[in-house]
Structure formats: C-alpha cells, structure tokens
Design a protein around this motif. Structure first.
Motif, PDB file in Angstrom:
ATOM      1  N   THR A 121      39.967  43.296  45.553  1.00 33.02           N
ATOM      2  CA  THR A 121      40.272  43.377  44.286  1.00 33.02           C
ATOM      3  C   THR A 121      40.564  44.392  43.619  1.00 33.02           C
ATOM      4  OG1 THR A 121      38.852  40.994  44.265  1.00 33.02           O
ATOM      5  CG2 THR A 121      39.644  42.034  42.091  1.00 33.02           C
ATOM      6  N   ARG A 210      52.117  31.713  30.026  1.00 28.31           N
ATOM      7  CA  ARG A 210      50.694  31.065  30.330  1.00 28.31           C
ATOM      8  C   ARG A 210      50.763  29.592  29.707  1.00 28.31           C
ATOM      9  NH1 ARG A 210      46.179  30.081  27.695  1.00 28.31           N
ATOM     10  NH2 ARG A 210      46.954  30.915  25.909  1.00 28.31           N
ATOM     11  N   PHE A 314      47.262  37.867  45.187  1.00 29.95           N
ATOM     12  CA  PHE A 314      46.047  37.033  44.493  1.00 29.95           C
ATOM     13  C   PHE A 314      46.086  35.600  44.844  1.00 29.95           C
ATOM     14  CE2 PHE A 314      44.912  34.714  40.945  1.00 29.95           C
ATOM     15  CZ  PHE A 314      43.629  35.057  40.744  1.00 29.95           C
ATOM     16  N   THR A 318      42.741  34.207  47.087  1.00 25.07           N
ATOM     17  CA  THR A 318      41.984  33.154  46.131  1.00 25.07           C
ATOM     18  C   THR A 318      42.208  31.650  46.653  1.00 25.07           C
ATOM     19  OG1 THR A 318      43.313  32.948  44.393  1.00 25.07           O
ATOM     20  CG2 THR A 318      41.605  34.497  44.160  1.00 25.07           C
ATOM     21  N   VAL A 321      45.246  28.918  42.282  1.00 31.90           N
ATOM     22  CA  VAL A 321      45.721  29.454  41.017  1.00 31.90           C
ATOM     23  C   VAL A 321      45.733  28.739  39.879  1.00 31.90           C
ATOM     24  CG1 VAL A 321      47.152  31.468  42.031  1.00 31.90           C
ATOM     25  CG2 VAL A 321      48.206  29.085  41.572  1.00 31.90           C
ATOM     26  N   SER A 325      43.640  32.205  35.083  1.00 30.71           N
ATOM     27  CA  SER A 325      43.493  33.341  35.607  1.00 30.71           C
ATOM     28  C   SER A 325      44.399  34.638  34.967  1.00 30.71           C
ATOM     29  CB  SER A 325      43.738  33.356  37.211  1.00 30.71           C
ATOM     30  OG  SER A 325      42.855  32.444  37.681  1.00 30.71           O
ATOM     31  N   GLU A 330      43.690  40.103  31.059  1.00 32.30           N
ATOM     32  CA  GLU A 330      43.920  40.748  32.345  1.00 32.30           C
ATOM     33  C   GLU A 330      44.931  41.927  32.136  1.00 32.30           C
ATOM     34  OE1 GLU A 330      43.180  40.021  35.356  1.00 32.30           O
ATOM     35  OE2 GLU A 330      41.492  38.977  34.758  1.00 32.30           O
TER      36      GLU A 330
END
Length: 416
Positions: A121, A210, A314, A318, A321, A325, A330
């Motif tokens: 990470t 987003r 990413f 993981t 998603v 996130s 971020e």
C-alpha cells in the motif's frame, strides 16, 4: 538562549493545546456503566509536551535566523563543513541505493504477510505521489481532485473484468490510457485558471466522478461496488494467498522503479524544464515561446497516467472497489505526501509516502492517541521544515569575476 518572551509563548502554547485536546484526552465516557472518567494526568502530559516542543521550535527558528544573518555578512569566516554534507556524496548515495534495493527485495523473507501488505500500500502511494508531483511540484498547479484518476483506473479494471473478463495485464495499460484521457478532459477547462480557482475546479471534478460512480448503478453497481476482481496471474499458475501478496509486492516495486525512472527523465528533459519555467513565471515562460497550453495538458495527462495504473493495482490488490474508497480524503493524503516530502523532489516524495502511510500503522501501540500524535508530528514538521523533508536542489548560475571572464570563454558556469 531562552528569553522570557520564549517562555511565555511556550506556556501559552501549552495551555492552548490543553484546551484543544481536553474533550479527547481527558473525558472518557463508559456508556455501559454510565460513568465518566476524568483523566487529568493526560492533560498535564499534553501541556508539558507542548511546552517543551514550543521551546525547541523557537530555539531552532532563532538558530536558523542567526545562520541567515551570518550568511549575509560579507566578512564572515569560512564556514566549516556541515555534518550532513556526507549524505550528498555520490559514494554514500550509491551505498544507500544498494542497501535500499536489498532491503526491499528481501522484505517478504523477514516480515509477515501483514507487513508486506502494508508496504505494498505504501508503494502504491509512492506512485500516486510521484504522479501528483508532476502537476503540483513541477508545474505548480494545485490539483485537489487527483483521486478521480485513481478511481478511473480502478473501475477500468473492475468493469473490464466484470463485462469482458479481461485480465490484469490487459487492463493495466488501458487504465493508464484512460487516466491520461481524463487528465486531458480536466486540463482543457482549467487552462486559464490558477491558484484558488484551479483548486476549486479540480476539487469539483473529483467529487463529480465519485458521485457519478455512486449514483449510476447500471454502470458501476453504485455504492455496492464490484467484487471478485481477479488478481494478477503468473503464467497461469495458481498461487496461494501468501504468494499472491508477495507477487503483488514485487509488481509494485517494478512499477515504482519504472515511475521513478520516467519521472526523473521527464524532470531533466526539455519538457521538464518547461514545466519548471511555467511554475516560476507563467508570463515569462509564454514570452520565451513555450506553448503554455501543451505544457499544462501534458502535465495533467502524464500525472493522471500513473494514477490510472495505480488504480488498476488497487483493484487487483483489494479485489473489490466501491466509490467510498475514492473520497476527497485520499486526494488530501496524496497532496500531503507531495508537500511533506518536498514539492518537485522525487526522493522527498518517496520518503513522504513511506512516512505518511507507515507511521499511522506503527503508532497503533498508542491506539487511542495515534491520530493525535500523527497530526502533531505533521504540524511540527511543517514548522521546522516548511520546504519539505528533502527539498529539490535548484540549478544556480555563478558569474565569474572580471579577471575570470577575460581568461575564460564562458560567461557563466552552471552549478547544481
């Protein structure tokens, strides 16, 4: 020497921190037994630590001011070599590079999978920091919506795997290209903006991406996200969970090395000099014949490319998603990495990413106060080293004396 004014300032600082942290460190509510615990000793410790930290900072600032005055004195004596000058010698840098390479290579052999996962990470944020460093550090454009390109890369892999069953290696370049495309889409509307206006528009862009991912359920599965994303394959072999974590770690090392190499070459190329000229003085840069439009668009596109590829990593890491996130926090963390490490400095951004990502994890021993300690460390760092951990060394030119000009054909000699 500590003066009465310094002591008074330190006392006021200690009282102010005691007042600010009072609800967090003193009051503890037990909802089960319906009692309130008053931890007055914690407030005393906060006051003492703040008092001592304020005194140390005042002493450092006074010493720095005295050093600047001595440097301006034309008859000052020859200053002795500083103890940290050895850190800039090529031999030391080569040894440090070899030691770092060996440490990173052997890291999974001596640490648990949990530690390797954390380091993966951190390396991911190194790539993100280096990508944002192109826009913020080299060009001087404040981008608060950088997480949008990160989300584009992650959802590129997730959607390609969901609908077309494409693997990681096919999605990686596609994620980078789509990140660059979105960087160009952001760059065109903000060509005439700078400063606060540019920050507001880029922040809005990140929020738009987003919200689209969160509300367009037919396209992105909405808040539920996309699960069961495939991890990278190794020649079709099935790997155990521990081997998969190590494999992703080594892939991230490869991406970091590639990113450092490309960013370093760009920084010392013609386009890199144009970025730095645009950062210093936009009007003078345009007067010298540099195409401001192309330079800004290239910075946005190249910076977003690395964010897109990091997003693909990413999603592979993981295997899930969702829009939660990719919040503004971020973008703030990535910007803090660039500012803390040193804007425009590659080594500084790497150090800043490792500190900002690893430090909260290793402060879990003080779980109740780790974020408070983390914030205090950042505040002290910005006061003591406002230019960042490792500030980039600017190219300077020294003009020789009249006698040297008559004997040398060069009018000026560059000095790094």
């Amino acid at each position: 020497m500590i003066t009465r004014h310094d002591l008074r300032h330190a006392c006021l600082t200690g009282l102010w921190f005691m007042f600010l942290t009072f609800p967090l460190v003193v009051i503890k509510v037990n909802p089960i037994e319906h009692i309130v615990l008053w931890r007055w000793s914690n407030m005393l410790w906060i006051g003492v630590i703040s008092f001592l930290a304020s005194l140390i900072i005042r002493l450092v600032q006074a010493r720095r001011l005295l050093t600047r005055r001595e440097e301006k004195d034309p008859i000052r004596p020859q200053t002795p070599a500083q103890p940290f000058d050895v850190l800039r010698r090529p031999a030391f840098l080569t040894a440090a590079l070899i030691a770092s390479a060996l440490l990173l290579t052997c890291f999974p052999l001596f640490f648990s999978s949990y530690q390797v996962n954390i380091m993966t990470t951190a390396l991911m944020y190194v790539v993100l920091g280096l990508g944002l460093n192109i826009v913020v550090g080299m060009v001087g454009l404040l981008d608060l919506g950088y997480v949008a390109f990160y989300a584009v890369g992650a959802y590129t892999y997730a959607l390609l795997h969901l609908h077309f069953n494409l693997g990681f290696w096919m999605a990686l370049p596609i994620g980078g290209l789509l990140g660059a495309l979105f960087g160009l889409l952001l760059g065109f509307p903000v060509l005439r903006l700078r400063g606060d206006y540019l920050a507001i528009v880029t922040l809005a862009f990140g929020q738009i991406v987003r919200l689209v991912l969160e509300n367009w359920s037919e396209f992105s599965k909405g808040p539920s996200g996309i699960a069961n994303i495939a991890r990278p394959s190794l020649f079709g072999l099935s790997l155990s969970p521990e081997a998969t974590i190590n494999y992703l770690y080594y892939l991230m090392i490869g991406l970091v090395v590639l990113t450092v190499f490309v960013v370093y070459r760009l920084q010392n190329s013609r386009i890199g000099r144009a970025w730095q000229a645009l950062r210093e003085d936009e009007i003078a840069c345009q007067a010298m014949g540099i195409d401001k439009t192309k330079i800004k668009l290239s910075a946005f596109a190249l910076g977003a490319t690395w964010a897109g590829m990091a997003g693909v990593f990413f999603a592979a890491k993981t295997t899930f998603v969702n829009p939660a996130s990719f919040t503004f926090m971020e973008s703030a963390i990535i910007l803090c990495i660039v500012v803390l490490g040193g804007m425009g400095s590659i080594v500084g951004v790497i150090a800043g990413a490792l500190i900002l990502i690893l430090l909260p994890e290793y402060l879990r021993i003080i779980a109740d106060y780790r974020m408070l300690a983390f914030g205090a460390i950042l505040v002290v760092m910005m006061i003591v080293r406002p230019q960042g951990l490792i500030a980039p060394k600017r190219r300077t030119y020294t003009l020789p004396s009249t006698h040297d000009q008559t004997n040398s054909p060069h009018a000026a000699t560059p000095d790094r």
